[in-house]
Design an enzyme around this catalytic site. Structure first.
Site, mmCIF file in Angstrom:
data_model
loop_
_atom_site.group_PDB
_atom_site.id
_atom_site.type_symbol
_atom_site.label_atom_id
_atom_site.label_comp_id
_atom_site.label_asym_id
_atom_site.label_seq_id
_atom_site.Cartn_x
_atom_site.Cartn_y
_atom_site.Cartn_z
ATOM 1 N N CYS B 520 0.880 -1.173 0.000
ATOM 2 C CA CYS B 520 0.000 0.000 0.000
ATOM 3 C C CYS B 520 0.911 1.213 0.000
ATOM 4 C CB CYS B 520 -0.950 -0.036 1.196
ATOM 5 S SG CYS B 520 -0.151 0.076 2.804
ATOM 6 N N ALA B 521 0.547 2.280 0.661
ATOM 7 C CA ALA B 521 1.424 3.450 0.688
ATOM 8 C C ALA B 521 2.528 3.273 1.716
ATOM 9 C CB ALA B 521 0.618 4.714 0.983
#
Lengths: 575, 575
Positions: B520-521
């Site tokens: 994800c981030a």
């Protein structure tokens, strides 16, 4: 095996934290969270900042919604829903939908109680009239904001000088209100000792807050004719009458144990739910976390109530692990806390001197005022530091830090050292990050360790701020070794003045039949002086924290008697 | 007994610190400090900030003068005075007054060597021409300032991306110069691992610094006709030619051991003076401290050189105690350091992954990107955090922190935890100070502990940024669980996209015959995803630090090979 049903009462810090962790551990469990209020997982600690406008968007307070909890975690969050009864033998709870007025029974395999706390209401007439508010949840701050707007409120009275009371004082002041802060005790922020709280008192007064210490409210009176006060006139024991357009009641909280009591769960002597190290209650299928439980004070070993968000969140995780069969322990709390008050920051960890005195525990206390970073780099600010330790073992008892820069860092380093069981001596050896914008080659925490080492090794004997008031001039003399310029700005009554650079030449002026207490601005130059005098055969002690600590203590009425367990004093009447 | 004569060679951090402590322990000793340069006790670490003008008053760099040392401490400080020879059997030193050119013999009872370090000079033609400077002392920065003024310098080349090089880059840029920074290695600030140094590279480029990595200088050439360069044209191995009005040589330092070698004292393999735990050299009457000595790396147990002011100051105190007969130990250093670079701060403690790989030590690495404080309170910034620990015991090896807010605090907490011998698991339980302006209910350090616990307990298996480049698509698939909006701003090549909120419905799209690496981030939502997938029977790992760490690594040329012990790469040519 069918999916386990795990019910959670309370959807804010501890409850929400546990729910998310449970999902990560058990993808199949049915997780239902009941929240009496209209919001789950809101930013409890952000509420005062929304009143003041520092947090400008209301939605920022809402960290999750029932929808987002479902999307991400498949947690069923039911707001405006109250759990009104637990049937432990049937393992069911009775749930009331507050909007519809309907009730239902929900079975559980595991039940987690995270109901939080309830604000203490003053046992006084008048507090329930309009314009009197507590600060517990989002609707509370909505109401405060709309009341202030609707009544164009100018004058606020905040009752209670704990964290919420101080934060509300700051925020209402930032909104442009004239604020009176009323505290029954002689100091605000009780985890600090009175001489450290003195910095907060000075800051409040400097900002124009009307501060009433040691002066409890006795009534919230209806304004008389011609008395402009949209809420009430707050009458204090001293006779002061404070007209208020808005009154904030911030007298602290007590555990919410209605449900736990109904369920017959064991409660502690302080009124919180009793849990074991696994956060399990006296019922093997029920766990509890957060403001509602009693926890062990890790320093004293005693039960305590500690309504703080950090511990609640960690407890949520531990309870989740145990509920899901992963043994995990929560062994207690260290009382680490922090507050911003205008330009000042105050934090603490462990126990304070007042508590150590009350419990009769042996301690030594040192005060320092080093710079927040290297003095040659712009922007350094003094940091007032108090460190308490066991004189025999050197083990830390606790620490308090107040200043305008770098306070949170020192609190966290000291909290880590305390938890790790370090001695005060070990603080001297901590290798902390140094570059001019961030610290000094000898960080304030290192310096605290060095002072502690000097005390423990007998290199210097400290004298305390509260001893100076009661000195018998026939037996002791205070010698001020600051510069003439510094002395002109204030000094300890009865002290004589010999600047450090002249001390070696002027030894003949000093008495050998009395103890000498050396003082400077912070205690550092007076330590040098103490070493000179001791090596020349004088009986000498160093006033730890020196003039800065001594003068800060004077901001707290009756500081010395309060520290010793007495009732302290009351702010002098002004205006 | 006549007064002891204690001589100190070097009057800056370690030497000055020792001298003052010796006086406090021994009021009668004769203490003489010899300093080759014109100043004692100057603010070494402040020098770059005086060049940039952040420290505006030159006198602020001078913490003490010989006069103030005499007034306060009765220390005789002799500047422009060099100790040229030690006669160990006679216990005398030969001292040269550099101004007068005269010499004298000084007897000693104890001798402390605190000569510091000397800047490494490049073994290249041209560096000794005018306009090429090192940054070691006050005269150096005086000369740099006057050269810049006299030549209206516009373009600077800084050679070397260590602390001094980076600080000088920042400060010259702040003065308005165009700055090229040239580093032979593929990264700046070598104590950081390459993916963490990537944040510094990005910051340098964003500020318009012309950055040359993996590209050593091969010559400082005389400017050709028509080439505007007041100092030289700096030629790099790649062929780049950088015209410079001023050149800063910041290639690091080596221990100043001329005197120690002359005296026949034992030196270590790294070229520093060998001392024992009491900082005593191989001669029982001679001690040594600071940049000139080798110290134990407390994490690896190996000898190391660590030219930092904090350790030097602490060593000064320890040496003073031992010289005065108070046994005291200095057991080594932890390598804690910090740097501010424009808006970014980078710090570290302990050892890095590259070192652990080189030494063949077992480790696990986790990356996080939590907010510096509660996200709902204004001003929170992501903090990139890397924590290294022993997978078996959980014991910390080291940590690295980079970000725009709250970095120094996390470095110091992690440094304290490392020194106290805490495990990564214990970080989860640290009770750190929380209020919205300062942290979160789960502080970044707590979160690092929680991630570590999850890894150690087998709840999640981490994948690393450097594995993603070399993935065999037949054996593994990267699944990006961010939102569509986030993905539009960049993604890992070859990854497929399934937002977390859709993952449970779209499990059928995922292969069961290959390993899945979720990203994800920051690595948090992908951890949630990993838990979902694992419980549904997939083979899954979580990309620790996820997109942020992966993309930061791409700012360092050849980051993966460099991390593994190779030579890394070179910045792509630009412009």
């Amino acid at each position: 095996m069918s999916a386990r049903r795990i019910l959670i009462v309370g959807g804010v810090a501890g409850g929400a934290s546990a729910a998310a962790r449970i999902r990560r551990l058990d993808e199949r469990a049915r997780i239902v969270m009941f929240e009496r209020g209209p919001y789950v997982s809101f930013a409890n600690c952000g509420l005062p900042y929304y009143v003041g406008g520092e947090i400008s968007r209301r939605e920022d307070l809402l960290l999750h919604t029932p929808e987002s909890l479902w999307d991400r975690f498949r947690i069923e969050a039911r707001v405006r829903t109250e759990v009104v009864e637990v049937d432990r033998s049937a393992r069911t709870v009775r749930v009331r939908d507050l909007a519809a007025g309907t009730e239902s029974l929900e079975p559980y395999d595991a039940l987690l109680l995270a109901p939080g706390s309830v604000p203490v209401r003053p046992p006084l007439p008048g507090w329930e009239r309009p314009g009197h508010f507590v600060v517990r949840n989002v609707p509370d701050v909505d109401e405060i904001r709309s009341w202030i707007g609707a009544h164009a409120a100018r004058r606020a009275v905040v009752v209670g000088g704990g964290y919420i009371g101080l934060e509300m004082t700051e925020q209402l002041h930032l909104r442009g209100l004239e604020v009176s802060l009323v505290e029954a005790l002689p100091q605000v922020m009780a985890p600090l000792d009175p001489e450290m709280a003195g910095w907060l008192h000075r800051e409040l007064r400097a900002r124009g807050v009307d501060l009433h210490l040691g002066d409890p409210v006795v009534a919230f009176e209806e304004p008389g004719p011609g008395e402009a006060a949209a809420a009430s006139v707050v009458r204090l024991r001293s006779g002061f009458r404070l007209p208020a357009d808005v009154v904030i009641l911030a007298l602290g909280v007590r555990p919410e144990v209605t449900l736990a009591r109904q369920a017959g769960l064991e409660l502690g002597e302080l009124g919180g739910i009793r849990v074991d190290d696994h956060l399990r209650t006296s019922d093997p299928h029920i766990w509890a976390v957060g403001d509602a439980i009693e926890v062990r004070d890790r320093v004293t070993g005693r039960w305590t109530l500690l309504p703080l968000a950090g511990p609640a969140n960690r407890q949520g995780r531990v309870a989740a692990d145990n509920i899901c069969g992963r043994p995990s322990r929560y062994e207690g709390s260290w009382g680490t806390a922090i507050l911003r008050l205008f330009g000042l920051v105050a934090g603490c960890t462990g126990v304070n001197e007042r508590t150590l005195r009350r419990l009769g525990l042996p301690f030594e206390a040192v005060h320092l005022h080093p710079g927040s970073h290297a003095g040659y780099y712009p922007g350094a600010e003094p940091v007032a530091l108090k460190v308490l330790f066991h004189p025999g073992t050197g083990r830390l008892w606790g620490a308090q830090v107040v200043g305008r820069d770098g306070v949170d860092k020192r609190v966290d380093v000291l909290a880590t050292a305390l938890q790790a069981g370090l001695t005060v001596d070990a603080l001297a050896d901590l290798e902390l990050a140094y570059a001019p914008p961030f610290g000094s080659a000898k960080d304030p925490v290192n310096l605290a360790g060095m002072v502690g080492q000097n005390v423990r090794s007998g290199l210097v004997r400290p004298a305390q701020w509260h001893e100076v008031e009661r000195l018998d001039p026939a037996r002791a003399l205070v010698v001020d070794v600051r510069s003439a310029e510094e002395r002109r700005q204030g000094f300890i009554p009865g002290s004589v003045h010999i600047p450090l650079s002249q001390l070696r030449e002027r030894l003949g002026e000093l008495p050998r039949d009395r103890e000498i207490i050396v003082a400077c601005a912070s205690g550092q130059r007076s330590y040098f002086a103490a070493r000179i005098l001791e090596q020349h055969g004088f009986r000498v002690r160093n006033l730890t924290g020196s003039y800065r600590t001594w003068s800060a203590a004077r901001e707290t009425p009756g500081a010395a008697t309060w520290l010793m367990g007495g009732t302290g004093g009351r702010s002098p009447a002004r205006g």
